[in-house]
Design a protein around this motif. Sequence first.
Motif, PDB file in Angstrom:
ATOM      1  N   LEU A 279       4.738 -80.723-106.119  1.00 26.72           N
ATOM      2  CA  LEU A 279       4.214 -81.909-105.443  1.00 26.72           C
ATOM      3  C   LEU A 279       3.608 -81.612-104.079  1.00 26.72           C
ATOM      4  O   LEU A 279       2.525 -82.128-103.759  1.00 26.72           O
ATOM      5  CB  LEU A 279       5.319 -82.971-105.319  1.00 26.72           C
ATOM      6  N   PRO A 280       4.213 -80.782-103.224  1.00 28.75           N
ATOM      7  CA  PRO A 280       3.556 -80.474-101.947  1.00 28.75           C
ATOM      8  C   PRO A 280       2.498 -79.377-102.055  1.00 28.75           C
ATOM      9  O   PRO A 280       1.949 -78.955-101.037  1.00 28.75           O
ATOM     10  CB  PRO A 280       4.724 -80.019-101.062  1.00 28.75           C
ATOM     11  N   ARG A 281       2.204 -78.925-103.253  1.00 31.21           N
ATOM     12  CA  ARG A 281       1.236 -77.849-103.483  1.00 31.21           C
ATOM     13  C   ARG A 281       0.131 -78.380-104.406  1.00 31.21           C
ATOM     14  O   ARG A 281       0.165 -78.171-105.614  1.00 31.21           O
ATOM     15  CB  ARG A 281       1.930 -76.644-104.102  1.00 31.21           C
ATOM     16  N   PRO A 282      -0.838 -79.084-103.867  1.00 33.83           N
ATOM     17  CA  PRO A 282      -1.794 -79.816-104.707  1.00 33.83           C
ATOM     18  C   PRO A 282      -2.609 -78.938-105.645  1.00 33.83           C
ATOM     19  O   PRO A 282      -2.896 -79.334-106.773  1.00 33.83           O
ATOM     20  CB  PRO A 282      -2.689 -80.535-103.690  1.00 33.83           C
ATOM     21  N   ASN A 283      -2.996 -77.744-105.216  1.00 34.20           N
ATOM     22  CA  ASN A 283      -3.790 -76.886-106.100  1.00 34.20           C
ATOM     23  C   ASN A 283      -2.983 -76.434-107.312  1.00 34.20           C
ATOM     24  O   ASN A 283      -3.481 -76.417-108.437  1.00 34.20           O
ATOM     25  CB  ASN A 283      -4.315 -75.670-105.338  1.00 34.20           C
ATOM     26  N   LEU A 284      -1.737 -76.056-107.081  1.00 31.03           N
ATOM     27  CA  LEU A 284      -0.882 -75.648-108.192  1.00 31.03           C
ATOM     28  C   LEU A 284      -0.582 -76.827-109.106  1.00 31.03           C
ATOM     29  O   LEU A 284      -0.539 -76.684-110.339  1.00 31.03           O
ATOM     30  CB  LEU A 284       0.417 -75.046-107.664  1.00 31.03           C
ATOM     31  N   LEU A 285      -0.369 -77.995-108.513  1.00 30.14           N
ATOM     32  CA  LEU A 285      -0.103 -79.188-109.308  1.00 30.14           C
ATOM     33  C   LEU A 285      -1.310 -79.537-110.170  1.00 30.14           C
ATOM     34  O   LEU A 285      -1.157 -79.871-111.364  1.00 30.14           O
ATOM     35  CB  LEU A 285       0.248 -80.361-108.398  1.00 30.14           C
ATOM     36  N   LEU A 286      -2.495 -79.450-109.603  1.00 35.44           N
ATOM     37  CA  LEU A 286      -3.709 -79.762-110.360  1.00 35.44           C
ATOM     38  C   LEU A 286      -3.851 -78.825-111.563  1.00 35.44           C
ATOM     39  O   LEU A 286      -4.135 -79.261-112.679  1.00 35.44           O
ATOM     40  CB  LEU A 286      -4.935 -79.647-109.457  1.00 35.44           C
ATOM     41  N   ARG A 287      -3.627 -77.540-111.337  1.00 37.01           N
ATOM     42  CA  ARG A 287      -3.749 -76.589-112.444  1.00 37.01           C
ATOM     43  C   ARG A 287      -2.672 -76.835-113.500  1.00 37.01           C
ATOM     44  O   ARG A 287      -2.932 -76.721-114.700  1.00 37.01           O
ATOM     45  CB  ARG A 287      -3.660 -75.155-111.925  1.00 37.01           C
ATOM     46  N   ALA A 288      -1.465 -77.187-113.068  1.00 35.19           N
ATOM     47  CA  ALA A 288      -0.398 -77.471-114.023  1.00 35.19           C
ATOM     48  C   ALA A 288      -0.735 -78.684-114.888  1.00 35.19           C
ATOM     49  O   ALA A 288      -0.473 -78.695-116.094  1.00 35.19           O
ATOM     50  CB  ALA A 288       0.923 -77.697-113.286  1.00 35.19           C
ATOM     51  N   LEU A 289      -1.316 -79.715-114.277  1.00 36.24           N
ATOM     52  CA  LEU A 289      -1.701 -80.902-115.042  1.00 36.24           C
ATOM     53  C   LEU A 289      -2.776 -80.576-116.076  1.00 36.24           C
ATOM     54  O   LEU A 289      -2.701 -81.009-117.229  1.00 36.24           O
ATOM     55  CB  LEU A 289      -2.193 -81.998-114.093  1.00 36.24           C
ATOM     56  N   TRP A 290      -3.777 -79.792-115.669  1.00 32.57           N
ATOM     57  CA  TRP A 290      -4.799 -79.373-116.623  1.00 32.57           C
ATOM     58  C   TRP A 290      -4.183 -78.495-117.714  1.00 32.57           C
ATOM     59  O   TRP A 290      -4.546 -78.602-118.890  1.00 32.57           O
ATOM     60  CB  TRP A 290      -5.921 -78.619-115.906  1.00 32.57           C
ATOM     61  N   GLY A 291      -3.250 -77.630-117.320  1.00 27.98           N
ATOM     62  CA  GLY A 291      -2.593 -76.792-118.308  1.00 27.98           C
ATOM     63  C   GLY A 291      -1.824 -77.609-119.330  1.00 27.98           C
ATOM     64  O   GLY A 291      -1.853 -77.312-120.534  1.00 27.98           O
TER      65      GLY A 291
END
Length: 235
Positions: free
Chosen positions: A100-112
């Motif tokens: 949650l505090p790491r937006p780039n990682l969160l975005l990639r996880a959602l796409w994944g």
Amino acid sequence: MANLLSPTTASPLETVPAVGRRTGWAAAWSRPAFRLRLALVLALLVGLLPVVPGFYHFIQARPGHLLADPLLALLPVHDVSVPTFAIIYGAIAGTFAYLLPRPNLLLRALWGYYFLQVLRMATLWLLPLEPPTTLVVLHDPVMDRIFEVTTQPIVRDLFFSGHTATMALLVLAVRGRAWRRALVLMTVAVGLLVLVQRVHYTYDVLAAPLFAWLAYWLAGRITKRQPAVHEPILF
């Protein structure tokens, strides 16, 4: 797998003091590309909601092939629904809190996760299978409500294991040796538990991390042009 457990190397931006520049969500949200990709993946995930129940009911109604699995025969048969979903939902909650505090990682996880669902629906459509004969129905407190399977459990959603693949995706989504080691152990535990319950063949479980890696790689292709954002790594 060695790469998953190796220490994460900090990027140049992570060594620069944060004073005087926006970090985390402030910096990510200021980029139109980030906002567009986030809105798009959320729309795609929401768009799956009305499709998924009907698709899985179609899979359940379709006859399939029974596979021989000598490795599966070596394991005991038990109902392990409670520990299985305790691990899965605990891992999801912990990983979401990490991302949650790491937006780039969160975005990639959602796409994944989106690509993982699409890949699984494709393989289920292409490979109709019957569950192992000693199946014990797995009771998921969340998905049972979504699919309303109290009268007709979904048991032909076999190749590949969605539970194991989701756990493997969580391993890929986090950074830091401690996080990844813990999630690898939890992924192995879930893979063994779904086999003990006979809701999957061994092939389904072994293939799951490969599809999780493919989904995460595809997600990286979508999000790779994001400028780096300061996202401190916690061990």
